[in-house]
Enzyme design. Structure first.
Site: not given
Ligand code: NAD
Length: 293
Positions: A51, A95, A118
């Site tokens: 990412k 994460q 997200d």
């Protein structure tokens, strides 16, 4: 035909690179994604690295916080609060999974809605449900983009989603419903008989179970569109001594590909689209702060 998520993701990132250059030239704002990694989980480290690499390639700032596995809930919440309050940060990605002593739901809940690139915040999912502007979870959003860019219109089609997780199955149900498909969701309590019957009738199948080749290719309706979200590591018969093995999806690809009109490969299908959507959301988040999106 192959639904080539890798190629599409490359194209989306190239478009984002151009749009970002123009946006930054016009506003002086550099989109910034803050990534938070807790502990040393190797798979999570790989995901975050990839990412961050995408951010840098596109022209975003990538701010990384790598925290000790033993960090307290309070300290992690404080970091999220600090990032929420930092005007130079447009997107926040924590994460998952987090170490067991941390309450992941509370951490995700703490992320400011406008920085939830997200799309995991419960209110983001609520916005998807109610078709309000916001960020949809990146994996199902990537599935929809893949369909759209390939000229596949779900309207009036029978879609079957296998899996009902908050980050894939459930939002896939919502997004496909908004795209006017007739959607059935199958899950761990669906009998194998019902699953087979429903999959055999599906014009669009989205498999998000996490079990290698769980759906036999013979079940695929001729001409169906098969979207395989699953990523499963299994031993590689051609290289049995390699501990890395190989990746397969939730659908038996070879036999399914003989029947499907379109099918995603694993890897190279949905996976790259997830990152492409995260990058798309980050630019949108930055544009919104400047009032241009
Ligand atoms: P999860 O474990 O949270 O959910 C799995 C779902 O499968 C559950 O809802 C469960 O009800 C369903 N299920 C389990 N057994 C079943 C059965 N026998 N019959 C029918 N349904 C059954 O997993 P997830 O986070 O939704 O991920 C699913 C898969 O997608 C995993 O392989 C994961 O690695 C992959 N994934 C890929 C991406 C990507 O970017 N491509 C992103 C997220 C997840």
């Amino acid at each position: 035909m192959i639904l080539d998520g890798k190629a599409l993701s490359k194209r989306i990132k190239a478009e984002l690179t151009e749009q970002t250059a123009a946006f930054t030239a016009e506003t002086g704002i550099v989109p910034c994604l803050a990534t938070v990694l807790v502990g040393e989980d190797p798979a999570s480290a790989v995901y975050v690295r990839s990412k961050r690499r995408s951010c840098k390639k596109i022209g975003y700032e990538s701010r990384h916080h790598h925290l000790d596995a033993g960090i307290t809930q309070e300290a992690l919440l404080q970091l999220v609060e600090d990032l929420n309050g930092d005007d130079a940060v447009h997107g926040i990605l924590v994460q998952l999974p987090l170490p067991k002593h941390l309450d992941a739901d509370a951490i995700i809940d703490a992320i400011a809605l406008e920085k939830d690139v997200d799309g995991f915040h419960p209110r983001s999912v609520g916005h998807v449900a109610l078709k309000k502007p916001g960020f949809a979870p990146c994996t199902p959003a990537g599935v929809m983009r893949l369909l759209e860019e390939s000229g596949i219109n779900p309207s009036g089609k029978r879609a079957v989603v296998i899996g009902r997780s908050a980050i894939v199955g459930l939002p896939a149900l919502l997004l496909l419903t908004h795209a006017n498909a007739t959607v059935t969701v199958c899950h761990s309590r669906t009998s194998r008989e019902d699953l087979e019957e429903l999959v055999r009738k599906a014009d669009i199948l989205v498999a998000a179970v996490g079990r290698p080749e769980f759906v036999p290719g013979e079940w695929i309706k001729p001409g169906a569109v098969v979207i395989d979200v699953g990523i499963n590591r299994v031993p590689n018969p051609a290289d049995p001594d390699n501990p890395k093995g190989m990746l397969v999806g939730d659908v038996a690809f070879a036999t399914a590909a003989e029947r499907a009109s379109w099918i995603t490969p694993v890897p190279g299908g949905v996976g790259p689209m997830t990152i492409a959507m995260l990058m798309t959301n980050t630019l949108i988040a930055a544009q919104r702060t400047a009032g241009v999106a």
